[in-house]
Write an enzyme that holds these catalytic residues in place. Structure first.
Site, PDB file in Angstrom:
ATOM      1  N   ARG A   1      16.741  29.282  57.219  1.00  0.00           N
ATOM      2  CA  ARG A   1      16.854  29.037  58.660  1.00  0.00           C
ATOM      3  C   ARG A   1      15.507  29.291  59.330  1.00  0.00           C
ATOM      4  O   ARG A   1      14.699  30.075  58.828  1.00  0.00           O
ATOM      5  CB  ARG A   1      17.916  29.955  59.275  1.00  0.00           C
TER       6      ARG A   1
ATOM      7  N   LYS B   1      21.470  36.425  58.405  1.00  0.00           N
ATOM      8  CA  LYS B   1      22.395  36.899  59.427  1.00  0.00           C
ATOM      9  C   LYS B   1      23.016  38.225  58.997  1.00  0.00           C
ATOM     10  O   LYS B   1      23.345  38.415  57.831  1.00  0.00           O
ATOM     11  CB  LYS B   1      23.495  35.855  59.672  1.00  0.00           C
TER      12      LYS B   1
ATOM     13  N   HIS C   1      16.818  22.859  61.186  1.00  0.00           N
ATOM     14  CA  HIS C   1      18.154  23.014  60.615  1.00  0.00           C
ATOM     15  C   HIS C   1      18.568  21.755  59.846  1.00  0.00           C
ATOM     16  O   HIS C   1      19.254  21.833  58.823  1.00  0.00           O
ATOM     17  CB  HIS C   1      19.172  23.333  61.709  1.00  0.00           C
TER      18      HIS C   1
ATOM     19  N   ARG D   1      17.073  21.942  56.575  1.00  0.00           N
ATOM     20  CA  ARG D   1      17.914  22.837  55.755  1.00  0.00           C
ATOM     21  C   ARG D   1      19.090  22.043  55.180  1.00  0.00           C
ATOM     22  O   ARG D   1      19.411  22.164  53.991  1.00  0.00           O
ATOM     23  CB  ARG D   1      18.399  23.987  56.639  1.00  0.00           C
TER      24      ARG D   1
ATOM     25  N   HIS E   1      25.247  31.447  52.990  1.00  0.00           N
ATOM     26  CA  HIS E   1      26.529  31.203  53.644  1.00  0.00           C
ATOM     27  C   HIS E   1      27.538  32.276  53.230  1.00  0.00           C
ATOM     28  O   HIS E   1      27.671  32.570  52.039  1.00  0.00           O
ATOM     29  CB  HIS E   1      27.094  29.837  53.252  1.00  0.00           C
TER      30      HIS E   1
ATOM     31  N   TYR F   1      28.235  19.937  52.626  1.00  0.00           N
ATOM     32  CA  TYR F   1      27.148  19.147  52.057  1.00  0.00           C
ATOM     33  C   TYR F   1      27.626  18.254  50.920  1.00  0.00           C
ATOM     34  O   TYR F   1      26.993  17.255  50.618  1.00  0.00           O
ATOM     35  CB  TYR F   1      26.020  20.071  51.577  1.00  0.00           C
TER      36      TYR F   1
END
Length: 353
Positions: A198, A222, A299, A302, A325, A334
């Site tokens: 990210r 995150k 993004h 990504r 994730h 994806y």
């Protein structure tokens, strides 16, 4: 940002989230802004106690906010408000939880925008070419080439453009800076595509996060969760060029205070400080325009990396780990992109499609 009489409660809730949920600074900032705006509206309507707010009031707030905000933004705002009132009830701030049955707006499932593999290659090739072109200018290649054939013309031209040594030195500094920025931009593009990280993770990286011997980077994602992500030879070359040649040039432009704060930063801005997300996004958008590929964000780069890795046969769990994730469901998006691209290629190539 407007202040409210409920700021103390908001501060306590945000502190609770920071300590117990490990949310990112950006998420906490967004939640604070969402809650402040929501409670400010109720304050304007005469509410002086959180216990006065009802489910109907919250539905009314949602109706007002949804006029100017997308469903995705409303979903986040609703999550923030529901979390706040659940916390308030559990900690005795309120006697009820009016948001317990507040519904989160459904978000339409859309496939992420991605570049094709050839478009991604074109994007990176143009960035690499820009580095080579700027290095040639910085080395005085053009002057040297013309000087070997017609020295008088070159000398006259130099006289016209550089009437003193000071402007000549300034020009050289400008060329060095432009070259350094092109080296930085190429390294950023290569690293984003090679790793799928990210943009927030990119700008927060330090030099020590790179392990060239194993060709891996340590990424803090995150919730401050760390993961190790591999990168390839093109990204290694771009990073080494930036660190050895470009970074020292931009670092010299920093004041002492800025230099000390950015001493460990992997990527620097034009003034020698740690690069910010806005600049990184601009770099990607500008590179896409110059390469003549569809306009994309970091993004989307990504998304492209994840799709191309899956197309190459990578396991879904491996891609989940690489992207950071928490849910496999997010990564599975994806696979749908890959299937869509396969269907498009099938339609173009197969005569009975």
């Amino acid at each position: 940002m407007s202040s409210t009489q409920f700021d103390g409660d908001i501060d306590s809730f945000v502190s609770y989230l920071k300590s117990n949920r490990g949310l990112s600074a950006n998420t906490l900032k967004a939640y604070r802004a969402d809650l402040t705006a929501c409670l400010h509206l109720f304050e304007l309507r005469g509410v002086t106690d959180l216990n006065e707010i009802t489910l109907d009031d919250l539905r009314s707030w949602m109706a007002v906010e949804s006029r100017d905000h997308a469903r995705s933004s409303m979903a986040r705002k609703t999550v923030a408000v529901r979390g706040f009132f659940a916390w308030a009830y559990e900690h005795g701030v309120t006697t009820t939880d009016p948001a317990a049955t507040l519904m989160t707006p459904s978000i339409p499932s859309t496939l992420p925008a991605v570049l094709t593999e050839s478009q991604a290659e074109q994007l990176l090739d143009v960035a690499e070419h820009a580095v080579a072109t700027n290095q040639y200018k910085d080395d005085g290649g053009a002057a040297a080439a013309s000087g070997s054939g017609s020295g008088k013309t070159a000398d006259k031209s130099a006289d016209t453009v550089h009437r003193s040594e000071a402007p000549a030195r300034a020009d050289k500094r400008d060329n060095a800076r432009v070259t350094a920025e092109s080296q930085r931009n190429a390294a950023i593009l290569e690293l984003l595509y090679a790793t799928g990280i990210r943009v927030a993770e990119l700008v927060s990286m330090d030099i020590a996060d790179i392990d060239f011997s194993n060709r891996t980077i340590k990424v803090t994602g995150k919730g401050n969760k760390q993961r190790v992500v591999p990168f390839g030879l093109p990204a290694q070359r771009a990073l080494e060029t930036w660190l050895e040649q470009g970074r020292p040039v931009l670092a010299r432009t920093a004041t002492d205070a800025v230099k000390s704060r950015a001493a460990n930063a992997l990527f620097l801005g034009a003034r020698g400080g740690r690069i910010d997300q806005r600049i990184a996004r601009d770099i990607v958008h500008r590179a896409a325009r110059e390469a003549g590929v569809p306009d994309i964000s970091p993004h989307a780069l990504r998304h492209s990396a994840a799709t191309h890795i899956l197309d190459g046969g990578a396991d879904l769990r491996e891609v989940q780990e690489m992207l950071g994730h928490s849910s496999l469901k997010t990564t599975q998006r994806y696979t749908h992109v890959s299937i869509e691209q396969l269907k498009n290629r099938y339609g173009q190539a197969f005569p009975r499609a």
